[in-house]
Design a protein around this motif. Structure first.
Motif, PDB file in Angstrom:
ATOM      1  N   GLU A 126      -5.858   8.336  -3.073  1.00 45.77           N
ATOM      2  CA  GLU A 126      -5.342   9.299  -3.815  1.00 45.77           C
ATOM      3  C   GLU A 126      -3.788   9.069  -4.074  1.00 45.77           C
ATOM      4  O   GLU A 126      -2.979   9.689  -4.864  1.00 45.77           O
ATOM      5  N   LEU A 127      -3.330   8.107  -3.386  1.00 42.99           N
ATOM      6  CA  LEU A 127      -1.641   7.530  -3.540  1.00 42.99           C
ATOM      7  C   LEU A 127      -1.706   6.550  -4.944  1.00 42.99           C
ATOM      8  O   LEU A 127      -0.645   6.302  -5.244  1.00 42.99           O
ATOM      9  N   ILE A 128      -2.808   6.276  -5.394  1.00 41.95           N
ATOM     10  CA  ILE A 128      -2.823   5.237  -6.732  1.00 41.95           C
ATOM     11  C   ILE A 128      -2.371   6.147  -7.740  1.00 41.95           C
ATOM     12  O   ILE A 128      -3.109   6.903  -8.054  1.00 41.95           O
ATOM     13  N   ALA A 129      -1.121   5.794  -8.400  1.00 46.39           N
ATOM     14  CA  ALA A 129      -0.640   6.799  -9.476  1.00 46.39           C
ATOM     15  C   ALA A 129      -1.511   6.568 -10.635  1.00 46.39           C
ATOM     16  O   ALA A 129      -1.969   5.335 -11.011  1.00 46.39           O
ATOM     17  N   GLN A 130      -2.317   7.406 -11.188  1.00 46.64           N
ATOM     18  CA  GLN A 130      -3.228   7.253 -12.464  1.00 46.64           C
ATOM     19  C   GLN A 130      -2.291   7.550 -13.720  1.00 46.64           C
ATOM     20  O   GLN A 130      -2.767   7.254 -14.824  1.00 46.64           O
TER      21      GLN A 130
ATOM     22  N   SER B 274      11.033   8.811 -10.791  1.00 47.42           N
ATOM     23  CA  SER B 274      10.165   8.505  -9.723  1.00 47.42           C
ATOM     24  C   SER B 274      11.067   8.441  -8.427  1.00 47.42           C
ATOM     25  O   SER B 274      12.327   8.290  -8.386  1.00 47.42           O
TER      26      SER B 274
ATOM     27  N   ASN C  76       7.802  -2.492  -7.636  1.00 47.21           N
ATOM     28  CA  ASN C  76       7.040  -1.279  -7.239  1.00 47.21           C
ATOM     29  C   ASN C  76       6.212  -1.596  -6.012  1.00 47.21           C
ATOM     30  O   ASN C  76       6.559  -2.738  -5.534  1.00 47.21           O
TER      31      ASN C  76
ATOM     32  N   ARG D 183       3.979   9.816   1.329  1.00 48.09           N
ATOM     33  CA  ARG D 183       3.254  10.101   0.164  1.00 48.09           C
ATOM     34  C   ARG D 183       3.716   9.422  -1.290  1.00 48.09           C
ATOM     35  O   ARG D 183       3.705  10.337  -2.339  1.00 48.09           O
ATOM     36  N   TYR D 184       4.320   8.412  -1.229  1.00 40.92           N
ATOM     37  CA  TYR D 184       5.053   7.760  -2.390  1.00 40.92           C
ATOM     38  C   TYR D 184       3.498   7.519  -3.360  1.00 40.92           C
ATOM     39  O   TYR D 184       2.564   7.484  -2.721  1.00 40.92           O
ATOM     40  N   ARG D 185       3.842   7.302  -4.463  1.00 42.81           N
ATOM     41  CA  ARG D 185       2.802   6.753  -5.562  1.00 42.81           C
ATOM     42  C   ARG D 185       2.795   5.445  -5.533  1.00 42.81           C
ATOM     43  O   ARG D 185       3.995   4.749  -5.731  1.00 42.81           O
TER      44      ARG D 185
ATOM     45  N   GLY E  59       3.541   3.977 -10.242  1.00 45.33           N
ATOM     46  CA  GLY E  59       3.869   4.404  -9.152  1.00 45.33           C
ATOM     47  C   GLY E  59       5.339   4.584  -8.907  1.00 45.33           C
ATOM     48  O   GLY E  59       6.215   4.252  -9.888  1.00 45.33           O
ATOM     49  N   ASP E  60       6.069   4.654  -7.556  1.00 43.79           N
ATOM     50  CA  ASP E  60       7.413   4.940  -7.383  1.00 43.79           C
ATOM     51  C   ASP E  60       8.073   3.285  -7.252  1.00 43.79           C
ATOM     52  O   ASP E  60       7.242   2.428  -7.153  1.00 43.79           O
TER      53      ASP E  60
END
Length: 349
Positions: free
Chosen positions: A22-26, A35, A304, A336-338, A343-344
């Motif tokens: 769930e942490l993989i940014a979509q 970010s 990233n 909980r970074y993306r 992502g972040d």
């Protein structure tokens, strides 16, 4: 201990970390520079949690940011065979004479001589030859300018871990992209806005551009146990005259050279002279940077968060230390970074 000896003791599994799916940014954030930013001191291992728009707090007048200005081709083409079977081609390399090396699915159906139709037929293709299991040499047939046809029919070649639809294709391009040729975005640059870049220039930070067209290596995982057995795919990188001059001036005046993304890093490390100075040029590079490597061109890195056991995790580990990187990644998971392309970001100094 030599680089070869040090690396021979490192296994691919040494670069594993546990990442909840769930942490993989979509999808990208509404505001590019909103970010989060994890700042890592590579000497001490100390970390700080900021936002990307705070990055100027860590830069100084006289520093130089090096950005990859490659632009992503809308290189994913969805078509059909004359019998109706679905086909997907991902353009990888322009071989000239309307022929491209492509990643083809389903490979077993795309034998030499096979025709493929895209859209209403304004673009068709013929498989010329098999390069390897999944790759084909394909010749395209069209009227007009190929890039314009691609803009109409092609889709952004998003990585396989992104399942969501991309509403605005420009969000998978950096705001400074201009040289068309990549099969994937140099994603560290996605966080910059024109306003942030202008603010950095006003405070005395130089911005210089290189070009590396991101290719097949982005999609290929490390499948060997010993990292020395992995071979990188070649990618074209270019260091312009103007950039070489800015980098040499930065060096002379004691400023730091900070690469925006691993592609900018690989370009500079491929083209810098042994003494760390720069001469304009271009080459096909298959440079593989892993722990034990001595950097001669780069003093800092904006990047990233990368896939476990990937060559990119190995590169940042070479720069900041494997233990520092894995600890920072574990902290980013806890906070909980993306992660990955949308992502972040990290700043490593």
């Amino acid at each position: 201990m030599t680089l070869q000896t040090a690396a021979s003791q490192l296994k691919t599994e040494d670069f594993w970390y546990d990442l909840p799916e769930e942490l993989i940014a979509q999808t990208p954030l509404a505001q590019r520079d909103a970010s989060r930013l994890l700042v890592l001191n590579r000497e001490t291992g100390e970390t700080f949690h900021r936002h990307f728009y705070d990055i100027y707090d860590y830069l100084q007048p006289g520093d130089c940011l090096v950005m990859n200005d490659s632009r992503v081709l809308p290189a994913r083409l969805l078509g059909r065979r004359p019998t109706g079977g679905a086909v997907e081609l991902l353009l990888l390399r322009d071989m000239g004479n309307k022929q491209w090396e492509c990643l083809a699915k389903p490979g077993r159906k795309l034998q030499p001589g096979q025709e493929v139709i895209f859209g209403d037929g304004e673009l068709t293709a013929t498989v010329v030859s098999i390069i390897d299991d999944g790759n084909r040499l394909v010749e395209f047939h069209y009227e007009g300018i190929f890039l314009e046809v691609l803009e109409r029919l092609g889709k952004m070649p998003l990585p396989p871990y992104i399942k969501a639809q991309l509403e605005d294709q420009e969000r998978y391009q950096t705001v400074y992209s201009r040289e068309v040729g990549s099969a994937a975005a140099p994603t560290a640059g996605l966080h910059f806005t024109p306003e942030l870049m202008e603010k950095l220039r006003e405070m005395g930070v130089s911005i210089a551009f290189v070009t590396l067209h991101v290719g097949l290596g982005t999609f290929r995982p490390v499948k060997v146990d010993n990292i020395l057995d992995h071979h990188m795919h070649s990618e074209l990188c270019i260091l312009p005259e103007e950039t070489a001059a800015v980098l040499n001036q930065t060096r002379r005046k004691g400023g730091r050279i900070i690469c925006v993304g691993t592609t900018s890093c690989r370009t500079l490390e491929s083209l810098a002279l042994l003494d760390g100075t720069f001469v304009a040029g271009s080459k096909w590079t298959d440079i593989f940077i892993y722990p034990g490597y001595t950097f001669r061109a780069m003093d800092g890195l904006i990047t990233n968060f990368h896939l476990p056991e990937s060559t990119l995790v190995m590169l940042v580990s070479a720069f900041a230390g494997r233990e520092n990187i894995l600890r920072a990644y574990e902290e980013a998971v806890r906070e909980r970074y993306r992660f990955f392309s949308f992502g972040d970001a990290m700043l490593i100094l």
